[in-house]
Design an enzyme around this catalytic site. Structure first.
Site, short mmCIF file in Angstrom:
data_model
loop_
_atom_site.label_atom_id
_atom_site.label_comp_id
_atom_site.label_asym_id
_atom_site.label_seq_id
_atom_site.Cartn_x
_atom_site.Cartn_y
_atom_site.Cartn_z
N HIS A 179 -11.24 -6.31 7.57
CA HIS A 179 -11.95 -6.11 6.30
C HIS A 179 -13.23 -5.33 6.55
CE1 HIS A 179 -9.42 -9.61 5.15
NE2 HIS A 179 -9.55 -9.19 3.92
N GLU A 211 0.83 -1.19 0.00
CA GLU A 211 0.00 0.00 0.00
C GLU A 211 0.88 1.25 0.00
OE1 GLU A 211 -0.45 -2.78 1.74
OE2 GLU A 211 -2.33 -3.43 0.81
C1 LIG Z 1 -1.53 -5.40 3.72
C2 LIG Z 1 -2.50 -6.21 2.98
N1 LIG Z 1 -2.88 -5.81 1.77
C3 LIG Z 1 -3.79 -6.51 1.07
C4 LIG Z 1 -4.33 -7.65 1.61
C5 LIG Z 1 -5.36 -8.44 0.82
N2 LIG Z 1 -4.75 -9.69 0.47
C6 LIG Z 1 -4.95 -10.79 1.23
S1 LIG Z 1 -3.96 -12.03 0.77
C7 LIG Z 1 -3.32 -11.16 -0.51
C8 LIG Z 1 -2.28 -11.79 -1.37
C9 LIG Z 1 -1.17 -12.34 -0.55
O1 LIG Z 1 -0.25 -12.94 -1.39
P1 LIG Z 1 0.94 -13.79 -0.81
O2 LIG Z 1 1.69 -12.97 0.17
O3 LIG Z 1 1.69 -14.31 -1.96
O4 LIG Z 1 0.26 -14.97 0.01
P2 LIG Z 1 -0.71 -16.10 -0.55
O5 LIG Z 1 -2.10 -15.60 -0.37
O6 LIG Z 1 -0.36 -16.35 -1.96
O7 LIG Z 1 -0.48 -17.26 0.34
C10 LIG Z 1 -3.86 -9.90 -0.55
C11 LIG Z 1 -3.51 -8.86 -1.54
C12 LIG Z 1 -3.90 -8.03 2.89
N3 LIG Z 1 -4.38 -9.10 3.51
N4 LIG Z 1 -2.98 -7.29 3.54
#
Ligand SMILES: Cc1ncc(C[n+]2csc(CCOP(=O)(O)OP(=O)(O)O)c2C)c(N)n1
Ligand SMILES: Cc1ncc(C[n+]2csc(CCOP(=O)(O)OP(=O)(O)O)c2C)c(N)n1
Ligand SMILES: [Mg+2]
Ligand SMILES: [Mg+2]
Lengths: 378, 325, 325, 378
Positions: free
Chosen positions: B129, B60
């Site tokens: 959320h 962000e």
């Molecule tokens: C700071 C933040 N921004 C956005 C989100 C929304 N969000 C949840 S999981 C995710 C993707 C996470 O990707 P990764 O770190 O690769 O983990 P994965 O879900 O693939 O295990 C996003 C954008 C969040 N939880 N936290």
């Protein structure tokens, strides 16, 4: 041109390579791994339990009983293999996609389901979805903002060092999470202070719809350790034995005071990002098919069978035993009463200040009135 | 006129503004192929391409920091924060730069950008959320803060925000995204920033509210009307800063009673400012106490969120309190 | 009793707490050899060593994120943010974790830490060395927010904060650091959190204030007393959340008039909450409008800071307004 | 072990090495640099001007006329050398320690002094100390929170790319600043999107009292680029020709669409961190002495003289000319009236909303009253 004589610490080959014990079909790539039979069977059992539980959480979400679930399918080896390297007194800072890690630490399916269904026994008292933890097992419940837990794991590791405790902390996070400031600052502190922490990156290729190459132009995640003086090791994350092996090495390095390690476990999320996601919008079916072939349970089962540690029948029995046990647990948990409404106002402070005491009265009055009005709010 | 929900109206606003002004670009996590997790940016990448609809790395701070740089250079970025609960990593960029660059540069540079994001509770989103952090932005000089409650307003306010030369925090109450449908013009229009909307006329008590709480307030208004015959006026603030003080004062001149309803926690919340503004400048209009019905002063809970958020019972209790003072 | 300034009192508080409890550690930018840019941590590294007085890399997010992890494990970290204006990079860690971990874990984990930092204006520090961001923290459930105005209180409140099992934001008005000296006991004592201090008794009007504004308020009180014979009571809130509502109400029962003075910007500032609290719960006590004298709703300026901050003239004007209503 | 075949992009040798054209005594290390005489003399002149102006700002601060100054002494080469690689239409995002960069962009001493003294002509209208900028020269005034400007430079570079402008952005920041999230996110975005940006790190060994080794365990700053797929080049930051040479290469790479570069200019802050600092608390005098020998002006003067481009007399004349001109400017600026109080409430928004209009009345009333009371507030 004078060149700094410290290339050794960069560990480039291990950070750019891919460590494997088994190939995709479960054949040892360089001789038989020398781990106890029981440990090998445990690895598999934990993965089986995680897989079954994962399926149930998915079902329970569809039934409307769980608010949201982040499927683990395909990533069981990283969580189980890495966590098995920890001792009882070590601390775990998971993310939201490591059911297997919780099980390895000793958390029961019942505790996990209590949490997911926010029953009266929910150890976290209904605070958030998709997060798990328990003081009893030294598991700190994950923050939903990704990567937040990374500096916590570093801080806890430093605290242990300051207090003279010989413990290690371990934290999990995804490929997407490496873009956040918390990753940067956590790795940097760990490098500078040689914190006894093991960073386990589950590189599952996607952050929701964003593919790895849009996440970073770095050749691997493991190589990012170079920026912090933290050795990086890239490992096949679907090879539970390989993950365990590198995690053991990292945990031992940490425990003996040599500092942190960044493990990149290369894996793949076979399911949707969460139960709210629709992956067909952004990735092609062939890619999923290809990774299904490489998934960790199939591979480990083949290996155990080929090594004679498991028969087809024993495997079936194992699955049906756990399917039955977990189903029974689900049934039991489904019948538990929900958390009382007062939890909403508890645990903000050690003692509620005056505003929360007043708001507790407002809450109770409103519940009475809602009943009187016949309004259902759940 | 087509009937739309808020997601469709926002999508159309973005589409129209991007077509109208090549400087408008969209960036954020999953805004491209995925179309955003709520599909607000759906299809934009097909129409405007990868250069103008930009899937970003997961940070962000980066989204907002980079958008600020884009705005400095001359673009009009619309940066999506996937859920406003994740905005805090960008807080330094927002408070230190987005809000301050015009001032810091003595007016030489400006940051005409929109930070848009789903906010607020009501969909079982849990602690991260569901938040309503508008107070943080309202307290930060240099920002405009907006929250629509209807599809029509959403489209018109978003377009006005994109055209604003000041940075706008545009908060979208996600529980309304698909539940409220109404006629939305298929053509260009804007809803002016800084103007409230009179949602329901009344003469005994004024509710000032915004976002999804407009609907809770309307239900409570109906209930007290039925039960007690009290006539409740409901004002949807729409722009939270600078808020439409004239609309509030005008209403109070008639009703002399004020209830403020919002999802954000109470202490130093947005309602505190409205109450303080009246207590400072128009106390003579009041017959009795001001009441605030707000989210409790706790993190947003997963369990029992509807008890946490202002609901018909809590608003009813407040109306009763100010009416029976 | 030795006479100390606030820097010395804070330094002594840290020293005593570190000696008393091996779990107390200090970390931050330049807190070691340099002793902090204001020398609040001077000499601690010599006494307690590098393991307990930790110079960190330059990242507020890291300082707070790591301190949270330390607190989770069982230490009692006192994290210094060099100037509170730089805290925003840590805002995600503060809002999402420091404030929420107790709640998120259903009470299983807590974060007993102190974030201490010089705040506020008055030393020609410009936009990013002068801010008063207490409203952001007061609005964040889970945090306690404290600001001492005297050396005595600084020592006692810091010790109470370090012993608190809840996370505390401890703001130090840097313009007072060396300008106010008083007797401070050389021994252990605490000043309880949540309790205001009656600085000056009066019967006509109450000023609620804190930090350096206590001194501006006292000057204005003297001025109106001389000029108009009005008797002004001055309350130093000390703990901003949870604030001492009883002290305010008790005073208002006597004076029936309220002026709130703070350096933070006005809109949705801390004074809004105090005004709203009274307008909501004790409006019957008031004879007329509440007045707020605050920092203007702008970034903090380098030029003319004393005109930006509440000063004797602006407080005088407000007192006059509420007295002559 | 399979190893990813992308080691080339890591640029390890350049990121761990130290590029130099002149040695510490001004002798070419590998042949005569082939740059125009005028450019070489300009480099030196800009550094001389920066050095003199720096001295004045220090003096003016001691006189109480400047709120705070961050001395540049010893770091002139990095600022001047790098900025000379830019074209007029390129954009600069400086930090607070690059007077030379401002001069190279065309900002005059008078404009800088107006800024520092917040005179009526202060282009930034009194907003903050130690920051400089001007739209006329495409210089965005620096934020005081360090590293904040890094993502801005990336965003502006991406905007230019999107708009089809062939411009480059350049940003300066210190070694300490690399620990901040903004560095991480800025470099990451730049790598992923191949933004036309040049990152110039002034590694002056200290972040106030924190030495580099406490800042990061990375072997160099330049190598951090590896984590982002951004090539890193380490250069002697006190060798203005070397800095210029690598900056030209980076600017050309950026302009031709090949993406960003991270330049680490190894230098040293000879003075205190700011006028509020006391470096004797944390660093030893010998270290300073050692770096004084390596400082950039001495080195360049020796080179110019040895190459016959400058005589001792010409050098003296150059110094005294600029000393005189700058002193005259100082005298002129000191006599300018201050900014009017109303600036406090201007430029918050394009048009002031109602609260600021009311506060303007409050401000004016308070000024009247202060006069009446005889209170001096400045
Ligand atoms: C700071 C933040 N921004 C956005 C989100 C929304 N969000 C949840 S999981 C995710 C993707 C996470 O990707 P990764 O770190 O690769 O983990 P994965 O879900 O693939 O295990 C996003 C954008 C969040 N939880 N936290
Ligand atoms: C975010 C932030 N934290 C703290 C400070 C206070 N501070 C000002 S300069 C500085 C050190 C910066 O070091 P470096 O980046 O190496 O730049 P240098 O001053 O050495 O040129 C610090 C800690 C700041 N300006 N911004
Ligand atoms: Mg992922
Ligand atoms: Mg430095």
């Amino acid at each position: 041109m004078e060149v700094l004589g410290r290339r050794d610490i960069l560990n480039i080959d291990r950070a750019l390579g891919l460590y494997r014990v088994l190939d995709e079909d479960g054949n040892p790539v360089a001789g038989e791994p020398s781990l106890p039979d029981k440990l090998l069977l445990d690895m598999y059992t934990y993965m089986v339990r995680a897989r079954i539980l994962d399926g149930w959480l998915l079902k329970l979400q569809r039934m409307g009983r769980v608010a949201l679930h982040a499927p683990n399918k395909g990533q069981e080896a990283a969580a189980v293999g890495a966590t098995l390297a920890l001792k009882r007194e070590d601390w775990l800072f998971p993310s939201y996609r490591e059911l297997g890690a919780l099980l390895v630490r000793g958390m029961t399916e019942e505790e996990i389901l209590d949490r997911a269904l926010t029953t009266i026994d929910d150890p976290l008292k209904g605070s958030d979805f998709a997060i798990y933890g328990h003081r009893k097992y030294n598991i700190v419940p994950a923050p939903v903002p990704v990567a937040n837990q990374i500096p916590h794991a570093v801080g806890a590791a430093l605290a242990a060092k300051i207090m003279g405790d010989k413990i290690v902390t371990m934290t999990f996070f995804g490929d997407g999470s490496t873009s956040r400031g918390d990753f940067h600052t956590g790795l940097n502190f760990a490098g500078v202070f040689k914190a006894p922490v093991v960073f386990v990156n589950q590189n599952n290729q996607w952050a929701i719809s964003v593919p790895l190459k849009r996440q970073t132009a770095s050749p691997t995640i493991a190589i990012k350790g170079v920026a912090y003086g933290v050795p990086g090791i890239r490992v096949d994350g679907n090879d539970v034995i390989a993950v365990y092996t590198v995690a053991m090495e990292a945990v031992e390095r940490a425990r003996s005071g040599e500092g942190p390690t960044l493990i990149e476990a290369v894996t793949y999320r076979l399911g949707p990002h969460t139960t709210a996601d629709d992956p067909t919008r952004y990735r092609v079916e062939e890619e999923v098919r290809e990774w299904e072939r490489k998934e960790p349970l199939r591979r480990m089962r083949r290996y155990l069978i080929s090594r004679g540690l498991l028969t087809e029948e024993e495997d079936k029995a194992l699955w049906s035993e756990w399917e039955k046990r977990i189903e029974e647990t689900v049934v039991k948990v489904l019948e538990k009463p929900p958390l009382p409404p007062e939890v909403v106002l508890e645990d903000v402070y050690e003692e509620p200040p005056w505003n929360l005491r007043e708001q507790m009265r407002e809450l109770r009055d409103s519940i009475r009135l809602l009943k009187e009005l016949g309004v259902e709010l759940e | 006129m087509p009937v739309m929900n808020m997601v469709q109206a926002l999508n159309q606003a973005l589409r129209e503004e991007m077509a109208r002004d090549p400087r408008v670009v969209v960036l954020g996590e999953d805004v491209g192929r995925r179309g955003g997790v709520f599909l607000v940016t759906e299809g934009l990448i097909d129409e405007f391409g990868e250069m103008r609809v930009i899937d970003t790395p997961l940070t962000e701070m980066g989204i907002i920091g980079v958008a600020i740089g884009m705005a400095l250079y001359g673009l009009r970025p619309v940066a999506e924060i996937q859920f406003i609960d994740f905005v805090y990593e960008a807080f330094d960029q927002i408070v230190s730069n987005m809000a301050k660059i015009r001032y810091r540069s003595g007016g030489m540079y400006s940051v005409p950008m929109v930070l848009r994001s789903p906010c607020c509770g009501g969909i079982r989103g849990g602690m991260h959320h569901s938040q309503s952090p508008e107070a943080y932005f309202m307290h930060t000089a240099g920002l405009i803060t907006v929250m629509p409650s209807t599809p029509y307003d959403a489209k018109g306010l978003l377009k006005a925000s994109i055209r604003s030369n000041d940075p706008v925090i545009f908060l979208e109450p996600k529980s309304v995204y698909r539940t409220i449908k109404e006629e939305v013009p298929d053509r260009d229009y804007t809803v002016p920033l800084g103007k409230a909307r009179l949602v329901r006329e009344g003469s005994d008590v004024t509710i000032v509210t915004w976002g999804a709480m407009v609907y809770q307030s309307l239900e409570a208004a109906k209930l007290v009307e039925e039960r007690h015959g009290w006539s409740v006026e409901v004002i949807d603030l729409r722009t939270l800063f600078p808020f439409d003080r004239d609309a509030i004062v005008e209403s109070l001149e008639k009703t002399e009673r004020l209830v403020i309803v919002h999802e954000a926690p109470k202490t130093v919340g947005p309602g505190a400012e409205i109450a303080a503004y009246i207590a400072e400048n128009h106390i003579e209009l009041l017959r009795g106490p001001i009441a605030r019905v707000t989210g409790f002063d706790t993190p947003f809970p997963l369990a029992h969120e509807k008890l946490y958020m202002p609901n018909i019972a809590r608003i009813y209790m407040a109306l009763k309190k100010v009416m029976q003072y």
